[in-house]
Every structure is written in C-alpha cells, then in structure tokens.
Design an enzyme around this catalytic site. Structure first.
Site, mmCIF file in Angstrom:
data_model
loop_
_atom_site.group_PDB
_atom_site.id
_atom_site.type_symbol
_atom_site.label_atom_id
_atom_site.label_comp_id
_atom_site.label_asym_id
_atom_site.label_seq_id
_atom_site.Cartn_x
_atom_site.Cartn_y
_atom_site.Cartn_z
ATOM 1 C CG ASP A 277 -4.371 0.625 0.251
ATOM 2 O OD1 ASP A 277 -3.756 1.680 0.458
ATOM 3 O OD2 ASP A 277 -3.826 -0.483 0.313
ATOM 4 C CE LYS A 278 -8.363 -2.766 -0.650
ATOM 5 N NZ LYS A 278 -7.130 -2.410 0.068
ATOM 6 C CB CYS B 29 -3.906 6.308 5.559
ATOM 7 S SG CYS B 29 -2.993 4.816 6.001
ATOM 8 C CB SER C 161 0.300 -5.203 0.392
ATOM 9 O OG SER C 161 0.826 -3.904 0.481
ATOM 10 C CG ASP D 12 -5.557 -2.182 3.114
ATOM 11 O OD1 ASP D 12 -6.639 -1.887 3.635
ATOM 12 O OD2 ASP D 12 -5.444 -2.498 1.921
ATOM 13 C CD GLU E 60 -3.829 -5.324 0.463
ATOM 14 O OE1 GLU E 60 -2.976 -4.981 1.306
ATOM 15 O OE2 GLU E 60 -4.366 -4.535 -0.322
ATOM 16 C CB CYS F 215 1.720 2.964 2.691
ATOM 17 S SG CYS F 215 0.877 2.218 4.107
#
Length: 558
Positions: free
Chosen positions: A126-127, A52, A473, A84, A447, A197
C-alpha cells in the site's frame, strides 16, 4: 532538440574532473559507453517480508532490458516496504504510514544523490505507491510508476478467497462458527503466490488511481503479478520512460487539478479504499494543487459505482483484468462524462485516446455501464459534525446502512478494542470508538482491519458501527468511520467521549455527532490530558513531532 536527456548525469560523469566517479562505476561493470547514456534509476521495494513486492527483482530486470533497448543505462536500487497485511493488528502496523514518508524520502535522496536523468519505481504494498508518487513529484524527473500487480485469489472449498476472508475467518473462529482446522485451511489457501492483496483494497485502488493521474500507463497495473504478460509490461515501461526523457515530460506537466479529479472519480467508481483520501491529499500538497477533503464527497456524489469489486462486491482484481482491466473502467468513466478524457498521460496520448477501444470480455459482470450502475453514488463519504470538525471518512461501497445511533464503547488502543471483540463483549447497536491511534497519537495511524473483520466475522457487521482517529484497511467493510479529525491528542472531540455517550452517524446528512450539550463537550476537552508519548526517540518520535492532520493528508512538515 532543446531538452538534454543527460542534463543531470553529465554533471556527475563527464569531463576529466569526474574520472573518480567513473572509476567507481567501472568497478561494478559499467562501460564507458554505458556511462555516456542517460542514467535511469530503477527503484524497487523488493522484500521477503510479504508477497506484495516479491516479484520486483524479476520485473526490475525486465524494466532494465527495456531501458537498454531504448538507449539508456539503468541503475537499480532498493527502498523499504512494510506489509499492512502481515503487521495488521500489532504494534508493527504503526510503521505502515510512517513508511510512506521514508519511501518518498529515500527515493528522493537517491534521485538527488545519483543525479538520475529519469526514474522508474516498482511498487506493491500500500504505502509504496503514494510514497513513489510523492518522490517523483518532488524530483520532477521524467518518471513512471510500475505496479507489481495483484495476487490471484485462493480457493476455499470451491469459492474464491482473499486475505480479507482470513481476517473475517478469525472473527468467525472466535464466534465458534468455524473450527481450528477450517481456519488453518483458509490461512493456507488465501494467498497462493506473489502479488498485492487481491480485492479493490488500498494497493489496487492506488494503482488504478496512478493510471488516471497519468503517472502509470493505462492498463499496466491491472495485469496480475504472476501473469506472463507482466514481463512485457515491465519491458515496455523501461522503453516508455526513455520516451518520456526524450520529450522532457515530467510529473509537473501531468498532475493538475483535472488529474486529481479524474483519480478521485476512479476510486469512487470502483468502491476503492478510504486510504486514497489520505494519500491524494498528501500528493496534492506535494504538487501544490488545491484539494480539500470535501472535494472527495463532491466528486463521489456524482460518480456511480461501476465495478463490483471486493470488499463491498463479488469480484477480485484478477477478475477485473479478465473483464477488460483498468482501461475498461476508464472507458466507462469517459463515456459517462465522469472524468476529463483530454487529460494527458505518460504515453503522450490523452486519457481518452488510451481508453479508446479498451477490450471487454463478452458476458463479463465486473464492470457495469453508467446507465445501469451497481450503486447510484460513489463509495467515498465525508462527514462533519460535533465529533469531526475537520472531517471524517466512511466508505459506502457495499450495502452499508446510512444511519446508526448507539452508545459509545470507548477504547484507548486497537489492542483493547480487539480484546473486547474477542471476548464477545460488543453488543448489537454499540458504537466502538478507538482513539489515540491518529497520525500523531498512535503514532502512525494504524489500520483497524483486525477489529472490523472480527466484528463482521462474528455477525455484528450490520448492527455495530466503529469510529476511530486511525485508519481502515481497503478490505474493511461495514459502517466504519475513520480519519476522525482533529485526532484525540490534538484535543479533537473524540477525546471527550465516554462509555455510554450516544453517537449518531448520519451518512445522508454527512454528519457525525455526539448527543451532548456543547458546554459539556467543551468542559471535557478542557480537562483532557493526553497520554504520554509512546515513543520519545527514533523514527516514531520524529514522525509524531512533524506529522499533521489526517484531514490534510498526514504529511510531515518541518
């Protein structure tokens, strides 16, 4: 010019008394001339622990080139990231949501500790995206977020595949639908390079949202990670942050209630991740904007789904870019009057001006018009009821059924639930309940993609429901209810459920209930004894002591 672009860095570097600071920076190659220019922090989340953020070093160099071209002096520094996708289904996933706070705190600390005049933050998994936005809001510096971009889809036997397909392949494998060899094929094929993703999962959802918020240039995030165009996007970001600095344009001038409503509409219209609810609530509280969990339902009800994106649809983020990208999505929303096109952006132009003339590839089927949407209402639904007095979140972006009534199968952790799924113990009609996975009880609000994808892979996605005080997720699909609040350890009603209790999920009525007399529910909660904390020291213990309800963004408070 009334705004001093070096208002902060002058304090750090100018005058005879600051010679020691200049000496330290000369030691790593900065010249006198460079130290007389505005200092621009360039934060990256580069890591070898995931694809990522793997392109951040390369992009940071391009951002720095752009800063120098526009008259600034860039200084790169790093912060953390937790994958994640890699950590999913293990205790490592507890670190994911906690990392949002650490990302925000660390960037905030560097902003204060280095007296940067402006900042660019490169984000990926993500975060890191909401963490970066939280930090920029706190610092209120001229700043930009640059998303590293989506990974391209892999190919399995001629069909596009993403990480979602790998998780679902695990369920198919446990059901005997594919063998070890095919599982290995999908595993090797799904992630062909750098990038986050590839569906409208949490990273791509949040990247789009930050463009509608005005913290990122419209169209910058949808360029894929490995697209050669990404380098120029990064250079332009470096130049643009200097223009922000010259004008003194800060996040506080961009993030008002209108910006939040625009961003929510973009998530609803693209079938985006339910994690956006958690992160937007956190951002609103950082900014001091009044935003309630039910606002998501109100905006989603009036916003049709205009993008046919995974996990509920057919296409990936790369397909969206080829069709016209996030500029096309914004144009559709503005044309339909679903967002406020007068909102300002980091370019100095309005959202409508930025979306005007957005490209659209002839014959594309990824983004629809408001007159012929893929679905009449958006994907975010907020439920209340005897099991969720503070609210719960469900995504209805695909063809999820609106009603389910069935017996509870109660599990005290994600691992216990996954074990039952793997042993084929879940039956059609069941409601899988996973509790003690909330922000405080987990801690970290894991998640549940491992469980939900396994259920889908076993063919139970249309007959089983799941509810949890944890999260899902962005790749989750099916009738899955998360963020149930209050969570179990806060004596939320989910703590009182027992195997066999009949749970009713009615998304049209916006209800989540258990068929128990109120007196019985109250009696069970009065007798409830929370499990001992899973951590008694270190970062998880601190987080559990400080974190609040998911219904308020799971933010940490002193």
């Amino acid at each position: 010019m009334t705004h001093d672009p070096r208002a902060k860095s002058r304090v750090l570097l100018d005058g005879p008394s600051r010679a020691p600071a200049r000496a330290m920076l000369h030691g790593i190659g900065f010249s006198d001339g460079e130290l007389k220019r505005p200092l621009v922090g360039v934060a990256t989340c580069w890591s070898e622990t995931m694809p990522c953020n793997f392109n951040h070093r390369q992009l940071a160099e391009r951002v720095k080139e752009g800063v120098r071209e526009a008259g600034g002096t860039p200084m790169e520094f790093g912060t953390i990231s937790v994958s994640d996708g890699v950590s999913m289904g293990t205790s490592a996933m507890k670190a994911s949501l906690v990392s949002r706070e650490v990302v925000a705190d660390s960037i905030e600390l560097m902003g204060h500790g280095c007296l940067f005049d402006a900042m660019v933050v490169l984000v990926g998994c993500d975060k890191t995206i909401p963490g970066a936005a939280m930090a920029l809001i706190r610092l209120d510096l001229p700043g930009l977020v640059l998303y590293g971009g989506s990974i391209g889809p892999g190919k399995h036997r001629g069909v596009d595949v993403t990480i979602q397909d790998v998780f679902e392949a695990v369920g198919r494998h446990s059901a005997g639908k594919i063998d070890d060899a095919e599982l290995a094929e999908i595993t090797h094929e799904a992630c062909p390079g750098a990038g986050a993703c590839g569906g409208q999962y949490t990273a791509n959802t949040m990247a789009l949202a930050l463009e509608l918020f005005g913290l990122a240039a419209l169209g910058s995030g949808s360029v894929p990670a490995t697209d050669p165009e990404k380098d120029e996007v990064a250079r332009a970001t470096g130049r643009r942050v200097m223009h922000l600095l010259e004008r003194g344009l800060r996040p506080s001038a961009l993030l008002d209630r209108r910006a939040f409503e625009n961003a929510i509409a973009s998530v609803a219209a693209t079938g985006g991740s339910t994690n956006a609810v958690l992160h937007f609530l956190a951002l609103a509280r950082e900014r001091g904007v009044a935003l309630d969990i039910d606002d998501f339902d109100t905006i989603s009800r009036r916003t049709p789904i205009l993008a046919d994106l995974k996990p509920g649809g057919r296409y990936t983020a790369v397909d969206l870019h080829r069709a016209g990208g996030t500029r096309l999505v914004a144009r559709r929303l503005i044309e339909a009057g679903l967002v406020d096109g007068a909102a300002p952006t980091v370019t100095g132009r309005t959202l409508a001006e930025e979306a005007d003339g957005a490209p659209e590839t002839a014959g594309q089927e990824v983004v629809a018009s408001a007159e012929r949407p893929f679905k009449a209402t958006g994907g975010l639904v907020i439920l209340h009821g005897s099991l969720a007095p503070e609210g719960a979140v469900v995504k209805m972006a695909g063809h999820e059924r609106p009603f389910h009534r069935g017996p509870a199968r109660v599990f005290e952790s994600e691992e216990d639930a996954f074990g039952a799924v793997a042993r084929r113990e879940i039956q059609p009609g069941d409601v899988v309940v996973i509790r003690h996975e909330g922000p405080k009880g987990g801690p970290g609000m894991r998640e549940m993609l491992g469980v939900t994808a396994a259920l889908v892979g076993q063919g139970l996605g249309e007959t089983v429901a799941l509810l949890t005080d944890g999260r899902f997720s962005g790749a989750t699909r099916g009738l899955m209810v998360g963020h149930v609040a209050p969570e179990a350890v806060q004596r939320g009603p989910i703590a009182a459920l027992r195997d066999g209790d009949v749970v009713v999920i009615d998304t049209e009525a916006r209800r989540l209930d258990v068929e128990l007399p109120a007196e019985e529910l109250a009696s069970r909660l009065a007798a409830y004894v929370p499990p001992p904390p899973r951590f008694t020291r270190g970062v998880f213990a601190k987080y559990a002591a400080l974190v609040g309800s998911a219904a308020e963004g799971a933010i940490t408070r002193t």
